[in-house]
Design a protein around this motif. Structure first.
Motif, mmCIF file in Angstrom:
data_model
loop_
_atom_site.group_PDB
_atom_site.id
_atom_site.type_symbol
_atom_site.label_atom_id
_atom_site.label_comp_id
_atom_site.label_asym_id
_atom_site.label_seq_id
_atom_site.Cartn_x
_atom_site.Cartn_y
_atom_site.Cartn_z
ATOM 1 N N ALA A 70 33.619 11.165 -54.528
ATOM 2 C CA ALA A 70 34.390 10.913 -53.304
ATOM 3 C C ALA A 70 33.905 11.801 -52.156
ATOM 4 N N LEU A 71 33.612 13.050 -52.465
ATOM 5 C CA LEU A 71 33.087 13.944 -51.417
ATOM 6 C C LEU A 71 31.721 13.461 -50.934
ATOM 7 N N GLY A 72 30.872 13.029 -51.867
ATOM 8 C CA GLY A 72 29.567 12.477 -51.481
ATOM 9 C C GLY A 72 29.708 11.232 -50.633
ATOM 10 N N TRP A 73 30.660 10.364 -50.999
ATOM 11 C CA TRP A 73 30.935 9.150 -50.224
ATOM 12 C C TRP A 73 31.414 9.521 -48.829
ATOM 13 N N TRP A 74 32.311 10.495 -48.780
ATOM 14 C CA TRP A 74 32.865 10.956 -47.501
ATOM 15 C C TRP A 74 31.761 11.490 -46.596
ATOM 16 N N LEU A 75 30.868 12.303 -47.164
ATOM 17 C CA LEU A 75 29.818 12.941 -46.366
ATOM 18 C C LEU A 75 28.700 11.980 -45.984
ATOM 19 N N SER A 76 28.305 11.103 -46.903
ATOM 20 C CA SER A 76 27.186 10.207 -46.607
ATOM 21 C C SER A 76 27.644 8.882 -46.038
ATOM 22 N N GLY A 77 28.906 8.560 -46.269
ATOM 23 C CA GLY A 77 29.405 7.277 -45.802
ATOM 24 C C GLY A 77 28.981 6.168 -46.731
ATOM 25 N N PRO A 78 29.605 5.012 -46.602
ATOM 26 C CA PRO A 78 29.302 3.892 -47.487
ATOM 27 C C PRO A 78 27.914 3.303 -47.259
ATOM 28 N N ALA A 99 37.267 6.387 -51.468
ATOM 29 C CA ALA A 99 36.671 6.838 -52.729
ATOM 30 C C ALA A 99 37.525 7.884 -53.429
ATOM 31 N N PHE A 100 38.495 8.461 -52.740
ATOM 32 C CA PHE A 100 39.375 9.438 -53.379
ATOM 33 C C PHE A 100 40.470 8.771 -54.217
#
Length: 138
Positions: free
Chosen positions: A21-29, A117-118
């Motif tokens: 979820a953190l990776g999704w948040w930082l890199s975006g979808p 993602a969280f």
């Protein structure tokens, strides 16, 4: 039977989902390359742990990582002459939970995309807390 090993596995799964979820948040979808591969690996590992835990718990007729198996098991039970009503209720509840999860996931994607993602990590943590609470009362 829920054991310390299952708790540890679910803890690792939850940690993987949080990192995902953190990776999704930082890199975006729209992640690409190494970031995308990393997200895929994290999600795959988490799903693998989920499947292993489900197999270890051996809940009849409930498959956590695919809907088709649970639907097939439910329909098989419904068409059988015999079969425990408890099994049918459990499978119907599992399908209801899958539908509810799809609705929540869809709403999160539509209205809170960076945080979507969280949702799996939060639901998993809530389930673990519920199991711990249930075990504490018995």
């Amino acid at each position: 039977m829920w054991s310390h090993r299952i708790s540890a596995a679910v803890g690792v799964e939850c940690a993987l989902l949080i990192v995902f979820a953190l990776g999704w948040w930082l890199s975006g979808p729209s992640a690409t390359g190494v970031a995308l591969a990393g997200l895929i690996v994290l999600a795959g590992l988490a799903m693998g742990i989920q499947s292993a835990v489900a197999r270890r718990l051996a809940v009849p007729g409930v498959s956590t990582t695919f809907v088709t198996g649970t639907l097939t098991a439910l329909l098989t039970e419904l068409t059988a002459v015999s079969g425990a009503a408890g099994d049918r209720r459990r499978m119907a509840a599992a399908i209801g939970a899958l539908v509810a999860g799809a609705v929540v996931g869809g709403l999160a994607q539509a209205y809170a995309r960076p945080a979507a993602a969280f949702v799996p990590a939060v639901v998993l943590a809530a389930a673990v807390l519920a199991v711990r609470g249930f075990r504490g009362t018995t």
